[in-house]
Scaffold this motif. Structure first.
Motif, short mmCIF file in Angstrom:
data_model
loop_
_atom_site.label_atom_id
_atom_site.label_comp_id
_atom_site.label_asym_id
_atom_site.label_seq_id
_atom_site.Cartn_x
_atom_site.Cartn_y
_atom_site.Cartn_z
N CYS A 84 0.84 -1.18 0.00
CA CYS A 84 0.00 0.00 0.00
C CYS A 84 0.88 1.25 0.00
CB CYS A 84 -0.88 -0.04 1.23
SG CYS A 84 -1.95 1.37 1.40
N TYR B 10 4.58 5.55 5.46
CA TYR B 10 4.90 5.35 6.87
C TYR B 10 6.30 4.76 7.04
CZ TYR B 10 0.07 6.29 8.24
OH TYR B 10 -1.14 6.88 8.46
N ARG B 11 6.64 3.87 6.15
CA ARG B 11 8.00 3.30 6.23
C ARG B 11 9.06 4.37 5.98
NH1 ARG B 11 8.41 -2.91 4.93
NH2 ARG B 11 6.28 -3.52 5.31
N ILE C 239 -4.59 -7.37 18.42
CA ILE C 239 -3.13 -7.30 18.50
C ILE C 239 -2.71 -7.39 19.97
CG2 ILE C 239 -2.91 -5.90 16.43
CD1 ILE C 239 -2.37 -3.53 18.47
N ASP D 261 7.89 -9.23 3.01
CA ASP D 261 6.54 -9.81 3.09
C ASP D 261 6.20 -10.20 4.53
OD1 ASP D 261 8.14 -12.03 3.41
OD2 ASP D 261 6.82 -13.36 2.28
N ARG D 262 6.82 -9.51 5.49
CA ARG D 262 6.49 -9.79 6.89
C ARG D 262 5.22 -9.03 7.29
NH1 ARG D 262 12.33 -8.51 9.30
NH2 ARG D 262 12.12 -6.92 7.73
N ILE D 263 4.63 -9.50 8.35
CA ILE D 263 3.35 -8.94 8.79
C ILE D 263 3.59 -7.74 9.71
CG2 ILE D 263 1.23 -9.42 10.06
CD1 ILE D 263 1.38 -10.94 7.44
N TYR D 264 3.02 -6.61 9.34
CA TYR D 264 3.10 -5.42 10.19
C TYR D 264 1.72 -4.91 10.59
CZ TYR D 264 8.04 -5.17 8.98
OH TYR D 264 9.37 -5.47 8.83
N THR D 265 0.77 -5.06 9.71
CA THR D 265 -0.54 -4.49 9.97
C THR D 265 -1.63 -5.53 9.71
OG1 THR D 265 -0.85 -3.74 7.71
CG2 THR D 265 0.26 -2.21 9.21
N PRO D 266 -2.81 -5.34 10.27
CA PRO D 266 -3.92 -6.26 9.97
C PRO D 266 -4.22 -6.33 8.47
CG PRO D 266 -4.47 -4.88 11.84
CD PRO D 266 -3.20 -4.35 11.29
N GLU D 267 -3.99 -5.20 7.79
CA GLU D 267 -4.26 -5.19 6.34
C GLU D 267 -3.35 -6.16 5.60
OE1 GLU D 267 -4.02 -2.45 8.17
OE2 GLU D 267 -6.08 -1.73 8.06
N ASP D 268 -2.14 -6.37 6.14
CA ASP D 268 -1.23 -7.33 5.52
C ASP D 268 -1.87 -8.72 5.49
OD1 ASP D 268 0.69 -5.41 5.13
OD2 ASP D 268 1.76 -5.84 6.99
N ILE D 269 -2.69 -9.00 6.48
CA ILE D 269 -3.35 -10.32 6.56
C ILE D 269 -4.64 -10.32 5.76
CG2 ILE D 269 -4.50 -11.91 8.14
CD1 ILE D 269 -2.41 -11.05 10.24
N ASP E 97 1.46 2.58 3.42
CA ASP E 97 2.48 1.83 4.15
C ASP E 97 3.88 2.31 3.77
OD1 ASP E 97 0.56 0.41 5.38
OD2 ASP E 97 0.82 -1.44 4.24
#
Lengths: 248, 254
Positions: free
Chosen positions: A21, A27-28, A231, A212-220, A24
């Motif tokens: 996104c 923010y990064r 969380i 491809d690591r999980i940072y946010t609920p949207e990633d899932i 994202d």
């Protein structure tokens, strides 16, 4: 196996799992703002170290000659009329290499005639019979003045010989050379700052796209049709994990 | 159930207000998602993702709401939050999940009451001391028998409102899928900034073969020192002013 359960199961969405996104990424970038600032500073320092700006000085001197056709046989009016036509010829004569060779011989210069022709510019002051000879050199002010004076004298001799006209008078001797400094060859540190920012942002965005690591609920939820229940924050202090005691 | 089966675990749940709110959110969302399902397997991709912590806190949170909850430590390979072997005798070693699955004891022998009301624990066997496990240790581990597990789950589901199984990490053994197959749903724990989508896809694909749905994901060990976390989870930056006026606020993902 219950069919309903399978329907509720975490099915993979059609979305590309590696899609990132834009928010994202923003923010990064904000997260790595210190990295970006350091890269900008490093870029500026790097450019500053590599850069070797060169300062060039140019010296210009101008002499002016008065072109007439005073051969002693014609009237002044006729002389002026002929001189009008001669002005253009005189300007064109400065492209003649013989004139430049003449100047080189006079001053014993290390230049070639073509090099010299690139150093001078000749202009006719509007409505007059005055030719302005400007010499621009990058060596010394004295050389500029000598060259301008030499051209004024050599051109007089040259015109007299070629155009069969009377004496060419030097209207104005070679002027005191003017100096102009031009700095070139240097790269601005701002360019280093800009390059540092662009490079660091490119690295962050590239790594974000590969990450491809999980940072946010949207990633899932972007990838799987499953809910994020919640969380849990990272514990700040490590508590003793094995504290259960059984009472006898 | 004998009175000697008692574990003090209240100390494990010294949660901050934020942690407590987060846990309540997780248990609340799970209750919404589960419907009439009563047995959950909590699993993750890797060891250290925090599935035992989440499972135990989930059990605690549900127990605090008044449900009778039994937490079953079925993670035969990983670390256990309980240390039941400190003063146990030879006789008692079989009084755990492993012993029940091996048919060495009855259900009433393995369920421990706790100092948290409505919360019950079934511990599993553990390796001796803190030394690394040896080959003989692994031979002692039971092969998860889905028939025994199913019987255990059915028995527990009759006696308790909710049954929570803490399973091994799904990447390590097939046991997670086996345990999930006897449960009604799966809660999947992912570790913030560590678990990869590729790994989740593999494990979820494997778990789906058990025929049980993944009820939801829990993102564990979220770090709020990153802007992406603070913005996403609406967790305010801990400035001096923020500490005064927004103490313990935020951090709730609903």
């Amino acid at each position: 196996m219950n069919g309903n359960e399978n329907e509720n199961s975490a099915k993979t969405n059609n979305m590309n799992p590696s899609s990132v996104c834009l928010t994202d990424i923003l923010y990064r970038l904000l997260d790595k703002i210190i990295f970006i600032v350091i890269s900008a500073v490093v870029g500026a320092v790097f450019v500053g170290v590599l850069d070797n700006p060169t300062s060039y000085s140019y010296y210009s001197s101008t002499s002016k000659i008065y072109v007439t056709c005073n051969d002693g046989n014609t009237s002044s009016f006729q002389n002026l009329s002929v001189a009008d036509d001669l002005i253009g010829d005189c300007i064109a004569a400065f492209s003649n290499l013989e004139l430049h060779e003449n100047v080189i011989e006079r001053l014993d210069l290390p230049y070639s005639p073509r090099e010299l022709s690139g150093m001078i510019s000749v202009n006719n002051i509007d409505g007059t019979h005055i030719l302005s000879i400007t010499v621009t050199v990058g060596t010394t002010a004295d050389e500029a003045r000598l060259l301008a004076a030499a051209y004024a004298e050599a051109s007089g001799d040259f015109f007299k010989e070629k155009f069969n006209i009377g004496e060419i008078s030097v209207f104005e001797k070679a002027s005191e050379p003017s100096t102009s400094n031009v700095v070139s060859g240097g790269i601005s540190p701002a360019l280093g700052v800009f390059a540092g920012i662009i490079l660091s942002c490119a690295v962050i965005i590239f790594s974000a796209m590969l990450d491809d690591r999980i940072y946010t609920p949207e990633d899932i939820t972007r990838v799987w049709n499953a809910e994020v229940l919640g969380i849990m924050c990272k514990p700040k202090e490590v508590r003793s994990p094995k504290i259960g005691k059984r009472k006898k | 159930m004998s009175n000697s089966n008692y574990i003090k675990i209240e100390q494990l749940f010294r949660l901050t207000e934020s942690e407590y709110n987060m846990m309540n959110t997780i248990s609340g969302n799970l209750l919404f998602a589960c419907g009439d399902k009563r047995a959950f397997a909590v699993t993750s991709c890797h060891d250290g993702d925090g599935k035992s912590t989440i499972a135990l806190r989930l059990a605690y949170s549900l127990a605090k709401e008044g449900y009778r909850v039994v937490f079953t430590d079925a993670d035969f390979c990983g670390s256990s939050p309980f240390d039941c072997s400190a003063d146990e005798s030879e006789d008692d070693t079989a009084k755990n999940c492993t012993g029940y699955l091996n048919g060495e004891c009855k259900l009433s022998d393995i369920v421990y009451t706790t100092d948290v009301s409505n919360l019950y624990i079934i511990p599993r066997t553990k390796f001796n001391d803190n030394s690394a496990p040896t080959a003989s240790d692994f031979r002692c581990l039971p092969s998860v028998n889905t028939i025994s597990l199913s019987a255990l789950k059915n028995a527990l589901a009759q006696a308790y409102d909710y049954v929570i199984f803490d399973t091994p990490s799904a990447e390590k053994t097939i046991d997670a899928a086996k345990i999930a197959s006897v449960c009604d749903g799966i809660v999947f724990v992912v570790r913030y900034g560590s678990t990869r989508k590729k790994d989740i896809a593999e494990v979820v694909g494997q778990l789906e073969k058990s025929g049980k749905p993944v009820l939801g994901f829990v993102i564990n060990q979220v770090k709020f020192d990153r802007i992406i976390s603070r913005k996403r989870y609406r967790f305010p930056k801990k400035t001096f002013i923020g500490r005064i006026f927004r103490r313990n606020s935020g951090g709730n993902y609903v």
